[in-house]
Design a protein around this motif. Structure first.
Motif, short mmCIF file in Angstrom:
data_model
loop_
_atom_site.label_atom_id
_atom_site.label_comp_id
_atom_site.label_asym_id
_atom_site.label_seq_id
_atom_site.Cartn_x
_atom_site.Cartn_y
_atom_site.Cartn_z
N ALA A 71 6.07 12.05 -7.15
CA ALA A 71 6.65 12.36 -8.46
C ALA A 71 7.41 13.68 -8.42
N PHE A 96 10.63 13.10 -6.21
CA PHE A 96 11.65 12.34 -6.94
C PHE A 96 12.24 13.19 -8.06
N GLY A 97 11.42 13.99 -8.71
CA GLY A 97 11.92 14.86 -9.75
C GLY A 97 12.90 15.89 -9.24
N GLY A 124 15.09 15.23 -6.91
CA GLY A 124 16.32 14.58 -6.48
C GLY A 124 16.16 13.57 -5.36
N ARG A 126 15.40 10.12 -3.61
CA ARG A 126 15.53 8.76 -4.13
C ARG A 126 15.02 7.70 -3.15
N VAL A 186 6.02 4.87 -9.81
CA VAL A 186 6.44 6.27 -9.71
C VAL A 186 7.87 6.35 -9.19
N ALA A 187 8.16 5.55 -8.15
CA ALA A 187 9.51 5.54 -7.59
C ALA A 187 10.52 4.96 -8.57
N HIS A 188 10.19 3.83 -9.13
CA HIS A 188 11.16 3.13 -9.98
C HIS A 188 11.44 3.88 -11.27
N ALA A 189 10.48 4.69 -11.73
CA ALA A 189 10.70 5.51 -12.93
C ALA A 189 11.81 6.53 -12.70
N HIS A 190 12.05 6.88 -11.43
CA HIS A 190 13.10 7.83 -11.08
C HIS A 190 14.32 7.14 -10.48
N ALA A 248 14.29 5.36 -7.81
CA ALA A 248 14.16 5.53 -6.36
C ALA A 248 13.63 4.27 -5.70
#
Length: 203
Positions: free
Chosen positions: A25, A28-29, A31, A33, A57-61, A63
């Motif tokens: 998290a 990804f926050g 940058g 991806r 967690v990935a898809h929320a960003h 990624a």
């Protein structure tokens, strides 16, 4: 097409200072991806469960989350792709996972690079530099060795091993498509700051 930016974070929960979900998290926050779950000491069912826990967690960003392992296990977990060990059957993985799935292959020599089939999405070559995370994979390639491998293939080539903001800068003219990292981010007190520094060095 590789995720952008082309920085791949490979997990290692034994080196991570906090839960992998928290590390991802934060990364990804900052940058990142693209991450891949590499927890091969877990039973297959546990790997599937871990991927399924980390995918949101990935898809929320926006990624991608892939799995270091077999194509069948990646398919079962619903991962966005698979990273295969050197010598694995890329064509069989492509037939199982479809034309648009990310499929990577580890390579450690010129022979492995030139033998890699065009059905792979990308290659990861290492060790780029001396590394504590994955010793025993042969001598470090260095910038010139990486450049030779990159020139030998039409596939995107990522470097792995001993990469940080300083060594990445040494590889700027090596023809690499990107980089893969593990320990530096996993061990970092501030994974987000480490990811930002790596992305800056990648340009």
């Amino acid at each position: 097409m590789l995720p952008h930016p082309p920085l791949l974070l490979i997990t290692d929960r034994h080196q991570a200072r906090t839960d992998l979900a928290d590390v991802l998290a934060a990364s990804f926050g900052a940058g990142l991806r693209w991450a891949s779950v590499r927890e091969k000491d877990l039973a297959p069912a546990e790997q599937v469960d871990l991927v399924r826990r980390l995918l949101p967690v990935a898809h929320a960003h926006g990624a991608c989350l892939t799995l270091h392992g077999t194509a069948a296990l990646a398919l079962e977990a619903g991962a966005d792709g698979v990273h295969l060990p050197s010598g694995a059957d890329v064509n069989a993985a492509r037939a199982l996972l479809g034309p648009d799935t990310l499929i990577g292959l580890s390579v450690h020599s010129m022979a492995e690079v030139t033998a890699a089939p065009p059905s792979a999405s990308y290659l990861v070559a290492g060790p780029a530099f001396e590394t504590a995370s994955k010793p025993g994979y042969g001598p470090a390639l260095g910038p010139e060795g990486l450049a030779q491998l990159a020139r030998a293939t039409a596939l995107p080539l990522l470097a792995l091993g001993g990469l940080d903001r300083h060594t990445l800068l040494l590889c700027q003219d090596s023809g690499l498509a990107g980089a893969a990292v593990m320990g530096g981010v996993m061990r970092a007190d501030d994974p987000a700051a480490e990811v930002r520094a790596l992305l800056a060095a990648l340009g």
